[in-house]
Design a protein around this motif. Structure first.
Motif, PDB file in Angstrom:
ATOM      1  N   HIS A   1       0.781  -1.388   0.078  1.00 20.91           N
ATOM      2  CA  HIS A   1       0.034   0.053   0.100  1.00 20.91           C
ATOM      3  C   HIS A   1       1.044   1.204  -0.163  1.00 20.91           C
ATOM      4  O   HIS A   1       0.510   2.194   0.537  1.00 20.91           O
ATOM      5  CB  HIS A   1      -0.820   0.119   1.205  1.00 20.91           C
ATOM      6  CG  HIS A   1      -1.817  -0.890   0.958  1.00 20.91           C
ATOM      7  ND1 HIS A   1      -2.871  -1.258   2.159  1.00 20.91           N
ATOM      8  CD2 HIS A   1      -2.434  -1.836   0.193  1.00 20.91           C
ATOM      9  CE1 HIS A   1      -3.815  -2.361   1.601  1.00 20.91           C
ATOM     10  NE2 HIS A   1      -3.468  -2.601   0.306  1.00 20.91           N
ATOM     11  N   ARG A   2       2.007   1.117  -0.772  1.00 23.48           N
ATOM     12  CA  ARG A   2       2.934   2.446  -0.859  1.00 23.48           C
ATOM     13  C   ARG A   2       2.398   3.118  -2.265  1.00 23.48           C
ATOM     14  O   ARG A   2       2.028   2.422  -3.067  1.00 23.48           O
ATOM     15  CB  ARG A   2       4.418   1.894  -0.908  1.00 23.48           C
ATOM     16  CG  ARG A   2       5.104   1.479   0.340  1.00 23.48           C
ATOM     17  CD  ARG A   2       6.299   0.906   0.255  1.00 23.48           C
ATOM     18  NE  ARG A   2       6.306   0.055  -1.077  1.00 23.48           N
ATOM     19  CZ  ARG A   2       7.197  -0.436  -1.905  1.00 23.48           C
ATOM     20  NH1 ARG A   2       8.273   0.645  -1.952  1.00 23.48           N
ATOM     21  NH2 ARG A   2       7.168  -1.222  -2.876  1.00 23.48           N
ATOM     22  N   LEU A   3       2.814   4.282  -2.302  1.00 22.98           N
ATOM     23  CA  LEU A   3       2.824   5.220  -3.356  1.00 22.98           C
ATOM     24  C   LEU A   3       4.451   5.137  -3.648  1.00 22.98           C
ATOM     25  O   LEU A   3       5.300   5.531  -2.836  1.00 22.98           O
ATOM     26  CB  LEU A   3       2.403   6.541  -3.206  1.00 22.98           C
ATOM     27  CG  LEU A   3       2.736   7.641  -4.319  1.00 22.98           C
ATOM     28  CD1 LEU A   3       2.000   7.375  -5.511  1.00 22.98           C
ATOM     29  CD2 LEU A   3       2.832   9.099  -3.960  1.00 22.98           C
ATOM     30  N   VAL A   4       4.820   4.713  -4.986  1.00 21.47           N
ATOM     31  CA  VAL A   4       6.131   4.648  -5.424  1.00 21.47           C
ATOM     32  C   VAL A   4       6.322   5.511  -6.398  1.00 21.47           C
ATOM     33  O   VAL A   4       5.655   5.443  -7.508  1.00 21.47           O
ATOM     34  CB  VAL A   4       6.265   3.185  -5.745  1.00 21.47           C
ATOM     35  CG1 VAL A   4       7.802   3.214  -6.011  1.00 21.47           C
ATOM     36  CG2 VAL A   4       6.293   2.432  -4.558  1.00 21.47           C
ATOM     37  N   CYS A   5       7.340   6.468  -6.376  1.00 22.98           N
ATOM     38  CA  CYS A   5       7.566   7.339  -7.455  1.00 22.98           C
ATOM     39  C   CYS A   5       8.890   6.766  -8.551  1.00 22.98           C
ATOM     40  O   CYS A   5       9.892   6.643  -7.488  1.00 22.98           O
ATOM     41  CB  CYS A   5       7.964   8.665  -6.878  1.00 22.98           C
ATOM     42  SG  CYS A   5       6.683   9.155  -5.646  1.00 22.98           S
ATOM     43  N   THR A   6       8.723   6.747  -9.467  1.00 27.80           N
ATOM     44  CA  THR A   6       9.977   6.246 -10.428  1.00 27.80           C
ATOM     45  C   THR A   6      10.039   7.398 -11.380  1.00 27.80           C
ATOM     46  O   THR A   6       9.323   8.348 -11.848  1.00 27.80           O
ATOM     47  CB  THR A   6       9.551   4.923 -10.905  1.00 27.80           C
ATOM     48  OG1 THR A   6       8.585   5.212 -12.286  1.00 27.80           O
ATOM     49  CG2 THR A   6       9.440   4.066 -10.014  1.00 27.80           C
ATOM     50  N   VAL A   7      11.457   7.725 -11.858  1.00 30.41           N
ATOM     51  CA  VAL A   7      12.068   8.417 -12.928  1.00 30.41           C
ATOM     52  C   VAL A   7      12.543   8.015 -13.875  1.00 30.41           C
ATOM     53  O   VAL A   7      13.183   7.062 -13.863  1.00 30.41           O
ATOM     54  CB  VAL A   7      12.782   9.621 -12.114  1.00 30.41           C
ATOM     55  CG1 VAL A   7      13.904   8.939 -11.327  1.00 30.41           C
ATOM     56  CG2 VAL A   7      13.514  10.617 -13.093  1.00 30.41           C
ATOM     57  N   GLY A   8      12.252   8.378 -15.447  1.00 29.81           N
ATOM     58  CA  GLY A   8      13.137   7.707 -16.438  1.00 29.81           C
ATOM     59  C   GLY A   8      12.036   8.301 -17.522  1.00 29.81           C
ATOM     60  O   GLY A   8      11.494   9.349 -17.685  1.00 29.81           O
ATOM     61  N   THR A   9      12.103   7.007 -18.596  1.00 32.94           N
ATOM     62  CA  THR A   9      11.404   7.607 -19.683  1.00 32.94           C
ATOM     63  C   THR A   9      10.681   6.336 -20.376  1.00 32.94           C
ATOM     64  O   THR A   9      11.592   5.139 -20.394  1.00 32.94           O
ATOM     65  CB  THR A   9      12.262   7.865 -21.002  1.00 32.94           C
ATOM     66  OG1 THR A   9      13.059   9.515 -20.600  1.00 32.94           O
ATOM     67  CG2 THR A   9      11.569   8.409 -22.148  1.00 32.94           C
ATOM     68  N   ALA A  10       9.581   6.065 -20.710  1.00 28.44           N
ATOM     69  CA  ALA A  10       9.022   4.936 -21.095  1.00 28.44           C
ATOM     70  C   ALA A  10       9.499   4.519 -22.500  1.00 28.44           C
ATOM     71  O   ALA A  10       9.806   5.386 -23.499  1.00 28.44           O
ATOM     72  CB  ALA A  10       7.406   5.212 -21.458  1.00 28.44           C
ATOM     73  N   GLY A  11       9.917   3.136 -22.516  1.00 27.01           N
ATOM     74  CA  GLY A  11      10.626   2.667 -23.812  1.00 27.01           C
ATOM     75  C   GLY A  11      12.161   3.124 -23.592  1.00 27.01           C
ATOM     76  O   GLY A  11      12.885   2.881 -24.777  1.00 27.01           O
TER      77      GLY A  11
END
Length: 272
Positions: free
Chosen positions: A250-260
């Motif tokens: 039940h966490r909100l998880v933030c990720t950074v990057g670019t799709a594909g």
């Protein structure tokens, strides 16, 4: 770049993809019938024991031995289920018994049902030769990964989404991304999280507030530039309301990057 969107996974889609590997798992292959009586690992293993890789299809039960759960391993014994009968019931019958019993054992051990966990269930069952030893008439239920090397016990590990510092690659449009080493090409890197303590899933307004307060704010600290000027985007993940009781993470998880994208290494401090 845009700030991205908050992604929630549909329970049905998540179950369909992940359960293809987990809800009716292919067992770890049974060994060739060369195990002498009383030497089978089935007679020796117990809940909490950890094992190395067993996925090449050619291992010998007589040589399977437990290893430290604090060191590299792939599988953990979640439960040992006695099998009854004088005559060998056959591989199909044993598979059916193990599928039912080990699915329940997996949920009890990990804390999440098969298909809603980052780990997989499997099992060891006796072949006809091992069956001749009554002490080996057991199904050894396993929890773990055939491909990922584990470094600590996964007992009670309910997390499905990436942890801070882990990197991910798409695993399907409506499923949790697959965690991969950050040294390998990947799309996103987890940099922030917040546990949601409410009894129900956050509403749309609550999710958006969390996204702004956690993902957007921490993005600037992590990358070194605000998301509006960055070449990267934010992809945030939280369990949806219709799967809230199934997904124990039940966490909100933030990720950074670019799709594909094909990032390698961390973007921390890149200021890009």
């Amino acid at each position: 770049m845009t700030a991205g969107v908050l992604k929630a996974f549909a329970a049905g889609a998540l179950l369909t993809v992940l359960a293809g590997c987990t809800s009716a798992p292919a067992p770890v292959p049974s060994p060739s019938p060369t195990v002498s009586s009383s030497t089978s690992a089935l007679a020796k293993l117990g809940p909490g024991d950890c094992l190395g890789a067993l996925d090449d299809g050619s291992f010998d039960l007589a040589k399977v031995a437990s290893t430290s759960c604090t060191g590299p391993h792939h599988w953990e014994v979640s439960e040992v289920v006695p099998l009854t009968g004088e005559d060998y019931p056959g591989a199909i019958d044993l598979k059916q018994q193990a599928d039912a019993d080990c699915g329940t054992a997996f949920a009890d051990y990990v804390g999440a049902e098969p298909g809603y966990s980052r780990y997989l269930p499997s099992y060891l069952v006796p072949d006809e030769t091992a069956w001749s030893d009554p002490s080996s008439r057991r199904a050894v239920c396993l929890a773990g990964s055939a491909t990922e090397e584990l470094r600590a016990s996964i007992k009670g590990d309910t997390q499905l989404f990436a942890r801070i510092g882990e990197c991910t690659q798409s695993n399907g449009a409506a499923t949790a991304p697959k965690v991969v080493p950050c040294t390998r090409p990947h799309e996103y890197e987890a940099y922030a999280e917040k546990q949601w303590t409410g009894k129900a899933a956050p509403t749309k307004a609550e999710s958006e507030k969390l996204y702004t307060e956690v993902c957007v704010k921490e993005f600037t600290k992590f990358v070194g530039i605000d998301v509006g000027r960055s070449r990267y985007e934010i992809a945030a993940f939280v369990a949806p309301a219709d799967a809230w009781d199934k997904i124990a993470d039940h966490r909100l998880v933030c990720t950074v990057g670019t799709a594909g994208g094909t990032l390698t290494g961390s973007v921390k401090g890149s200021k890009e």
